[in-house]
Design a protein around this motif. Structure first.
Motif, PDB file in Angstrom:
ATOM      1  N   ALA A 628       0.837  -1.210   0.000  1.00 32.24           N
ATOM      2  CA  ALA A 628       0.000   0.000   0.000  1.00 32.24           C
ATOM      3  C   ALA A 628       0.873   1.262   0.000  1.00 32.24           C
ATOM      4  O   ALA A 628       0.550   2.250  -0.680  1.00 32.24           O
ATOM      5  N   ASP A 629       1.979   1.245   0.744  1.00 35.79           N
ATOM      6  CA  ASP A 629       2.880   2.402   0.753  1.00 35.79           C
ATOM      7  C   ASP A 629       3.507   2.621  -0.622  1.00 35.79           C
ATOM      8  O   ASP A 629       3.692   3.769  -1.056  1.00 35.79           O
ATOM      9  N   THR A 632       0.991   4.365  -2.757  1.00 42.30           N
ATOM     10  CA  THR A 632       0.893   5.771  -2.344  1.00 42.30           C
ATOM     11  C   THR A 632       2.020   6.596  -2.950  1.00 42.30           C
ATOM     12  O   THR A 632       1.793   7.680  -3.518  1.00 42.30           O
ATOM     13  N   GLN A 663      -6.919  -6.526   5.350  1.00 41.51           N
ATOM     14  CA  GLN A 663      -6.161  -5.369   5.841  1.00 41.51           C
ATOM     15  C   GLN A 663      -5.588  -4.555   4.679  1.00 41.51           C
ATOM     16  O   GLN A 663      -5.676  -3.324   4.663  1.00 41.51           O
ATOM     17  N   GLN A 664      -4.989  -5.251   3.709  1.00 45.87           N
ATOM     18  CA  GLN A 664      -4.410  -4.545   2.560  1.00 45.87           C
ATOM     19  C   GLN A 664      -5.490  -3.824   1.756  1.00 45.87           C
ATOM     20  O   GLN A 664      -5.312  -2.673   1.342  1.00 45.87           O
ATOM     21  N   ASP A 666      -8.393  -2.743   2.804  1.00 47.02           N
ATOM     22  CA  ASP A 666      -8.880  -1.573   3.566  1.00 47.02           C
ATOM     23  C   ASP A 666      -7.924  -0.394   3.397  1.00 47.02           C
ATOM     24  O   ASP A 666      -8.361   0.757   3.251  1.00 47.02           O
ATOM     25  N   SER A 667      -6.615  -0.684   3.429  1.00 47.82           N
ATOM     26  CA  SER A 667      -5.637   0.396   3.269  1.00 47.82           C
ATOM     27  C   SER A 667      -5.754   1.037   1.886  1.00 47.82           C
ATOM     28  O   SER A 667      -5.718   2.271   1.746  1.00 47.82           O
ATOM     29  N   LEU A 668      -5.925   0.212   0.847  1.00 46.99           N
ATOM     30  CA  LEU A 668      -6.040   0.751  -0.505  1.00 46.99           C
ATOM     31  C   LEU A 668      -7.340   1.536  -0.680  1.00 46.99           C
ATOM     32  O   LEU A 668      -7.371   2.566  -1.352  1.00 46.99           O
ATOM     33  N   ARG A 670      -9.011   3.181   1.679  1.00 48.66           N
ATOM     34  CA  ARG A 670      -8.865   4.478   2.379  1.00 48.66           C
ATOM     35  C   ARG A 670      -7.995   5.429   1.551  1.00 48.66           C
ATOM     36  O   ARG A 670      -8.188   6.637   1.592  1.00 48.66           O
ATOM     37  N   LEU A 671      -7.061   4.876   0.792  1.00 47.48           N
ATOM     38  CA  LEU A 671      -6.214   5.703  -0.070  1.00 47.48           C
ATOM     39  C   LEU A 671      -7.012   6.321  -1.216  1.00 47.48           C
ATOM     40  O   LEU A 671      -6.641   7.369  -1.736  1.00 47.48           O
TER      41      LEU A 671
END
Length: 783
Positions: A628-629, A632, A663-664, A666-668, A670-671
């Motif tokens: 995810a980072d 970004t 989890q991954q 959800d992170s993407l 939110r991005l």
């Protein structure tokens, strides 16, 4: 060989190796230096000859222009034009005089159109057209020159316009100067090299001019010269460095060769070689004397002990070792006495382990290879030896579930059953892990298949381990001599290739074929080259458009990676993407695709096309904590709006580890990145699992779309999936749309987005840009 002799040989050998290396380096340096000097000399000589030829041509051209202005010649031509029959002989006589004075081979006078009026050459008669009439310039006549091959001779032909007066073109004066052996000898004296002119095809060259002897010219005419300008060839029993260049102005018809003898140049270094040989011989003699003295001094105290040690080497473990000498020798003898007892105890164990499998008691790989080699040696012509390699299916899962002790017990039970039902003359061995090997000799292909069927049938009855009844399945690979190999190693390797191919095809048994081996080698090659392909620019990104069905407006593209291998050509994604996952390169591959896709997304946006860009990721990408980072940072680097990036995940990738995947994702989300479930309907996800996933769209697999108009079952599945997706607030994408009929039916069913060959097949960036120019659908625009 005793210690003294080994020390002697070691010292002499080391010195000999060093001296040979020195001699080799001197020889190599001498050869390279001589070759380089000859190459430079030939290139310089070529420049000298080019200048000489150019100077000759300039002088001959100047002489031709002077003769063309001669009043006598002009008068003869004018008289010939007035009365052709009477004056032709007079003009020919004048031309003969001019040819003699200018040392020309012949001279001709032609009309402005190239028709010969008179001349001194027997090959070109009056009334003929000049072979070089295409050089005659009528609009603004100027002098022309060319080197040509005529009648087996190389001629410098000069065509000079004759005016009476300018600009009235009266005709053309043709002067031809022969470049013969005498000229070649002169050129050789200037260049210091042997010179030859070549014409014609390889292997049948003409040598119209040369300073070579007749025998060398004949040998040169039959050579097959390569394309290189500089070559090393054998000519008249000597190595010759040949420099070849086309003669300017001949269209490649004539070639100039310069030759220097490499053998002759190297002969001047012969005295130096003899000096080096003499130095080498003297150094070896001194080394022998010194090494003999050293070896004798070191080995003398050990000789007493050698006799005692030999008895132990012969198997006499009861004899005590005794040796005189210094403290070190006595200590060594004492340690030998302790060691011989331990050796006697271990030898029995080692002799068993060397040829037996400690788990099952069966023959191990070493014994099996020995038996196989014996069977191959004893095989008579017309009989074969078969190797059957049995490998259990999913044995690792059983080990992980019940533990390794249960796995070992199961292997022992299997070995006992195979041994109990072993056919007469067959041999059984455990090679390691869950692999068993069977030797069938003699055997035909039918007998080998029958044996494989027999041993596979033994797995039909369950095995009892820890009170659990378990059924085993296995795949047997078969290799047969001499068709599949004539050595033990080849048969075992080919049986393993057949076994793994059989596993991939879900077969109980498989016979080796040559094409299976080449496929395995290709997979190995691709696995090793994949990382280099990612870093070396062999990958390309293709784009397939996606359409908003209701609006008939282009929405975006799916990015698909392609591998164009420099040797194997196009490699299908289904072949190399699984390899990327197996080798751990899939994360690097995904990151390359993402960066390339975002760069293209930015370029389209700058052109006023806000196209959404979809990229596929794997389960390993979801398992990468920094994924995810990375997205970004990549979005920020290319200044791409997150909502225009679509990340596609297959159901199987999500189900590999649902918790980590959630989890991954959800992170993407939110991005701001859009998420899509790819190939929906072909995986194993449940409705409850789908409800928990933070995705924006479902992609219906093309297997449900391609037969949609004529398959009611597919229509029910597609309609239900569309309604399910809309009820969950998701957009629905249909893959595999290949006809307008399917598109219209999807529109009636309420599907949101279409993708398939109806729009376009996947295209590289340049071809996709051309497709956009003529796109039949409405294009999006930046607001």
């Amino acid at each position: 060989m005793n210690l003294r002799n080994r020390i002697l040989l070691l010292c002499i050998g080391l010195l000999l190796v060093i001296l040979l290396l020195v001699l080799g380096l001197v020889q190599r340096s001498t050869y390279q230096h001589t070759r380089t000097q000859i190459s430079e000399q030939l290139r310089f000589a070529h420049g000298v000859l080019v200048n000489e030829l150019h100077g000759r041509q300039q002088a001959q051209s100047a002489m031709a222009e002077l003769i063309a202005k001669d009043f006598t010649l002009l008068g003869e031509i004018a008289d010939l034009i007035a009365s052709p029959e009477q004056q032709a002989q007079s003009l020919s006589a004048a031309l003969e005089s001019f040819s003699a004075r200018s040392q020309a081979s012949f001279a001709l006078v032609s009309a402005p159109d190239g028709r010969i009026l008179a001349g001194t050459d027997g090959l070109l008669q009056a009334g003929q057209r000049l072979p070089w009439h295409e050089l005659l310039v009528q609009d603004e006549p100027v002098s022309q020159e060319r080197l040509v091959l005529l009648g087996g001779q190389v001629l410098h032909v000069n065509l000079t316009p004759i005016f009476a007066p300018r600009p009235n073109l009266l005709g053309w004066l043709v002067m031809a100067f022969t470049l013969d052996d005498e000229a070649a000898r002169h050129l050789g004296e200037l260049s210091g090299a042997q010179v030859a002119l070549l014409a014609g095809p390889p292997g049948a060259y003409l040598v119209p001019a040369s300073n070579l002897p007749a025998s060398a010219r004949a040998e040169l005419a039959g050579l097959q010269l390569g394309e290189a300008s500089e070559q090393l060839l054998e000519l008249q029993g000597e190595q010759q460095v040949i420099y070849r260049a086309p003669v300017a102005g001949t269209g490649g018809e004539l070639q100039l060769l310069l030759l220097r003898s490499l053998s002759g140049a190297l002969a001047s270094y012969q005295p130096l070689r003899w000096q080096l040989v003499a130095i080498t011989a003297l150094a070896l003699l001194l080394a022998v004397i010194g090494a003999w003295l050293l070896a004798s001094t070191v080995s003398r105290p050990l000789r007493q002990m050698v006799d005692s040690v030999r008895r132990i080497a012969a198997g006499d473990y009861q004899a005590r070792v005794s040796a005189g000498g210094g403290a070190e020798i006595s200590l060594l003898a004492s340690e030998f006495n302790h060691m011989q007892q331990d050796i006697a105890e271990r030898e029995a164990t080692i002799s068993f382990l060397a040829y037996r499998d400690p788990l099952t008691g069966l023959d191990n790989r070493n014994r099996f290879v020995d038996r196989l080699q014996d069977a191959l040696a004893a095989a008579t012509p017309g009989t074969g030896v078969a190797v059957l390699l049995m490998d259990l299916d999913n044995f690792k899962d059983l080990n992980d579930t019940l533990g390794h002790e249960a796995g070992d017990q199961l292997l022992r039970l299997l070995g006992e059953r195979l041994q109990q039902h072993l056919r007469e003359h067959d041999r059984l061995a455990r090679l390691g892990g869950d692999e068993f090997a069977l030797l069938v000799a003699p055997a035909t292909p039918q007998q080998a298949l029958a044996a494989a069927h027999h041993y596979h049938q033994l797995l039909a009855q369950p095995f009892a381990v820890r009170g659990i009844s378990m059924l085993l399945n296995a795949t047997l690979g078969i290799a047969l001599s001499p068709d599949h190999g004539e050595s033990a190693g080849a048969l075992l390797q080919h049986a393993e290739v057949a076994m793994y191919w059989g596993k991939a095809q879900h077969l109980s048994q498989a016979m080796y074929r040559a094409e299976l081996d080449s496929h395995s080698l290709l997979r190995l090659a691709l696995m090793s080259e994949l990382k280099g392909a990612i870093e070396g620019g062999q990958l390309a990104l293709y784009f397939q458009p996606k359409l908003l069905i209701r609006q008939r407006r282009l929405l975006g593209v799916e990015c698909l990676v392609r591998w164009i291998h420099p040797q194997h050509g196009f490699v299908a994604p289904d072949d190399f993407i699984p390899l990327a996952e197996q080798t751990g390169n899939v994360c690097a591959l995904t990151r390359w695709v993402l960066r390339t896709a975002l760069a293209q997304n930015r370029a389209w946006h700058d052109q006023g096309l806000p196209l959404k860009t979809a990229v596929n990721i794997s389960a390993l990408d979801l398992a990468d904590p920094g994924f995810a980072d990375f997205i970004t940072d990549a979005l920020a680097e290319y200044q791409v709006v997150p909502e225009t990036l679509v990340v596609e995940i297959t159901e199987s990738a999500v189900m590999a580890d649902p918790g980590l995947a959630m989890q991954q994702l959800d992170s993407l989300r939110r991005l701001g990145v859009r998420l899509s479930i790819d190939d929906y309907g072909t995986g194993y996800s449940s409705m409850a699992q789908l409800k928990r996933l933070p995705v924006h769209e479902l992609k219906i697999d093309k297997s449900f779309i391609q037969d949609l108009p004529g398959n009611p079952d597919d229509e029910i599945i597609v309609r239900s999936t569309i309604e399910l997706g809309h009820n969950m607030g998701l957009q629905v994408v249909a893959e595999g749309v290949e006809s307008l009929e399917i598109l219209e039916q999807l529109d009636r069913l309420g599907c949101d987005i279409a993708q398939g060959y109806l729009l376009s097949k996947p295209l590289p960036a340049a071809a996709f840009a051309a497709w956009l120019e003529g796109c039949p659908w409405q294009l999006p625009r930046v607001e």
